[in-house]
Design a protein around this motif. Sequence first.
Motif, PDB file in Angstrom:
ATOM      1  N   LYS A  60       0.837  -1.227   0.000  1.00 31.11           N
ATOM      2  CA  LYS A  60       0.000   0.000   0.000  1.00 31.11           C
ATOM      3  C   LYS A  60       0.863   1.265   0.000  1.00 31.11           C
ATOM      4  O   LYS A  60       0.625   2.210   0.755  1.00 31.11           O
ATOM      5  CB  LYS A  60      -0.961  -0.020   1.186  1.00 31.11           C
ATOM      6  CG  LYS A  60      -1.931  -1.191   1.134  1.00 31.11           C
ATOM      7  CD  LYS A  60      -2.891  -1.198   2.308  1.00 31.11           C
ATOM      8  CE  LYS A  60      -3.834  -2.402   2.203  1.00 31.11           C
ATOM      9  NZ  LYS A  60      -4.771  -2.484   3.359  1.00 31.11           N
ATOM     10  N   ILE A  61       1.898   1.226  -0.849  1.00 38.13           N
ATOM     11  CA  ILE A  61       2.773   2.384  -1.008  1.00 38.13           C
ATOM     12  C   ILE A  61       2.291   3.196  -2.211  1.00 38.13           C
ATOM     13  O   ILE A  61       2.193   2.666  -3.319  1.00 38.13           O
ATOM     14  CB  ILE A  61       4.226   1.930  -1.234  1.00 38.13           C
ATOM     15  CG1 ILE A  61       4.749   1.199   0.016  1.00 38.13           C
ATOM     16  CG2 ILE A  61       5.131   3.118  -1.577  1.00 38.13           C
ATOM     17  CD1 ILE A  61       6.090   0.517  -0.185  1.00 38.13           C
ATOM     18  N   GLU A  62       1.976   4.446  -1.991  1.00 34.21           N
ATOM     19  CA  GLU A  62       1.544   5.318  -3.091  1.00 34.21           C
ATOM     20  C   GLU A  62       2.716   5.561  -4.041  1.00 34.21           C
ATOM     21  O   GLU A  62       3.855   5.754  -3.590  1.00 34.21           O
ATOM     22  CB  GLU A  62       1.067   6.663  -2.551  1.00 34.21           C
ATOM     23  CG  GLU A  62      -0.257   6.630  -1.802  1.00 34.21           C
ATOM     24  CD  GLU A  62      -0.691   8.041  -1.442  1.00 34.21           C
ATOM     25  OE1 GLU A  62      -1.161   8.778  -2.339  1.00 34.21           O
ATOM     26  OE2 GLU A  62      -0.516   8.415  -0.264  1.00 34.21           O
ATOM     27  N   PHE A  63       2.424   5.580  -5.343  1.00 31.23           N
ATOM     28  CA  PHE A  63       3.499   5.832  -6.298  1.00 31.23           C
ATOM     29  C   PHE A  63       2.956   6.431  -7.586  1.00 31.23           C
ATOM     30  O   PHE A  63       1.749   6.385  -7.859  1.00 31.23           O
ATOM     31  CB  PHE A  63       4.249   4.535  -6.607  1.00 31.23           C
ATOM     32  CG  PHE A  63       3.428   3.504  -7.353  1.00 31.23           C
ATOM     33  CD1 PHE A  63       3.452   3.457  -8.749  1.00 31.23           C
ATOM     34  CD2 PHE A  63       2.643   2.585  -6.663  1.00 31.23           C
ATOM     35  CE1 PHE A  63       2.702   2.525  -9.434  1.00 31.23           C
ATOM     36  CE2 PHE A  63       1.893   1.639  -7.349  1.00 31.23           C
ATOM     37  CZ  PHE A  63       1.921   1.602  -8.739  1.00 31.23           C
ATOM     38  N   GLU A  64       3.891   7.002  -8.344  1.00 33.89           N
ATOM     39  CA  GLU A  64       3.573   7.500  -9.678  1.00 33.89           C
ATOM     40  C   GLU A  64       4.790   7.248 -10.579  1.00 33.89           C
ATOM     41  O   GLU A  64       5.928   7.213 -10.108  1.00 33.89           O
ATOM     42  CB  GLU A  64       3.244   8.999  -9.660  1.00 33.89           C
ATOM     43  CG  GLU A  64       4.415   9.879  -9.235  1.00 33.89           C
ATOM     44  CD  GLU A  64       4.054  11.360  -9.162  1.00 33.89           C
ATOM     45  OE1 GLU A  64       2.883  11.706  -9.384  1.00 33.89           O
ATOM     46  OE2 GLU A  64       4.963  12.166  -8.860  1.00 33.89           O
TER      47      GLU A  64
END
Length: 454
Positions: free
Chosen positions: A53-57
């Motif tokens: 659940k690590i936010e990334f782009e």
Amino acid sequence: MTDKRSFTILGAGRSGIAAAGLLKKNGYEVFLSEENQEDSLKYFNKEFLLKEKIEFETGGHSERIYDNDVFIVSPGIPPESEVILKAVRLGKKILSEIEVASEFCKCPIIAITGTNGKTTTAVLTGEIFRNAGYDVKVCGNVGLAFSEIVSDLKENSIVILEVSSFQLEYTENFRPDVSVILNITPDHIDWHKSFENYLYAKEKIRRNQTVENLSVLNFDDKILRDELQNSNAAEAFFSIKNDIQESEIKRGCMIKNNRVIYFDKSKNINEIIMETHEINIRGNHNLYNSLAALISARAFDIKKEIIKDTLIRFKGVEHRIEFVRELDGVKYYNDSKATNIDSVIVALESFEKDLILILGGKESGNDYSVIDKLVSERVKIIVAIGESKNNIIEHFSKIVKCESTESLDEAVKYCKVNSSQGDSVLLSPACKSFDMFDSYEHRGKEFKKAVNNL
């Protein structure tokens, strides 16, 4: 770390992914941002990021990156990039992955840096400690990222950490138990913008050390001997040219009468470790690497018999004057890690004559004149490849026979046809690999494949 800072991680390479996982696991808010597209990233692990659940782009940096307190920056992002400059203007703290990982480390760290020789010294040091029965992790700029292994460490483990100037640039409280600086010559000036900045970054490996720590330095390197800022750490020196035992130096390792001698005057230790000819890895540069590793091992009271046995058996590291094969009386060596002129000097000095030298790669403004004498004495043919091949031919054609090829595979075949029994073929490019390959490792593997296909 016990605070609740939030982190933006720039770069989804191996260290970026690992740092994101480490911080998330320890309860920190993390956002990972990568400028390139997912399909071009070697270590990108989308499944891991979603699971944790690590936010990334990917595909660019959005304004979201500026919402967090601290930036952890990939070594590939230079200080003058707009994203870094804006973060600085906004008052964001900028750290490297090794800085963050070290805050979670509960065991001793031996950190090794220098312009050349880092990987060999780190792997060799790790091998000595492993043979002495330690739970050893060799990581950092070689192999796994520090953040990948730090959670698995025990109090009786030991970390051998190879660190680059890029990684040290953004350290703040990083403090290894033993720091090693092997040598300093101008490198990565395009990134650091001056030699002074480059030296300042390298020096940070020992800046936070205390009297309980040890700083290991090359006495034969004038910059390290005379120009480093003072440190509170105890110091030990190594030398292959000087009788440092007779000086005011209290602790060190040296070559005298072709013997490796270690001494520590505070403990009344003065011992012959071995004969220099017994060291398996060749060249003066590897004598330096061996002495540095030896001092680090003796700092933990590893017995000289274990050190000697390791040095007798150690075969070196991949891509650094690595013997590939012998065919029809011709020996082939892979030195793809030689991405600058100083590394090529080290390689050329390891051979006496009858060399066929493969040079070239991504042009980086090399001053080839500094190896003219070595080339004239030891090289019979230069085979030029890559973006820099025309510059290489123009410079060396007055000194030695030169040829250019369109590919590394063609270069290897040319060497096979034009070599004679007793010759050595050496890939030591003096250039970065990115014009033709993904990395120096990729270049070295392709060279070995071509050689083994002959």
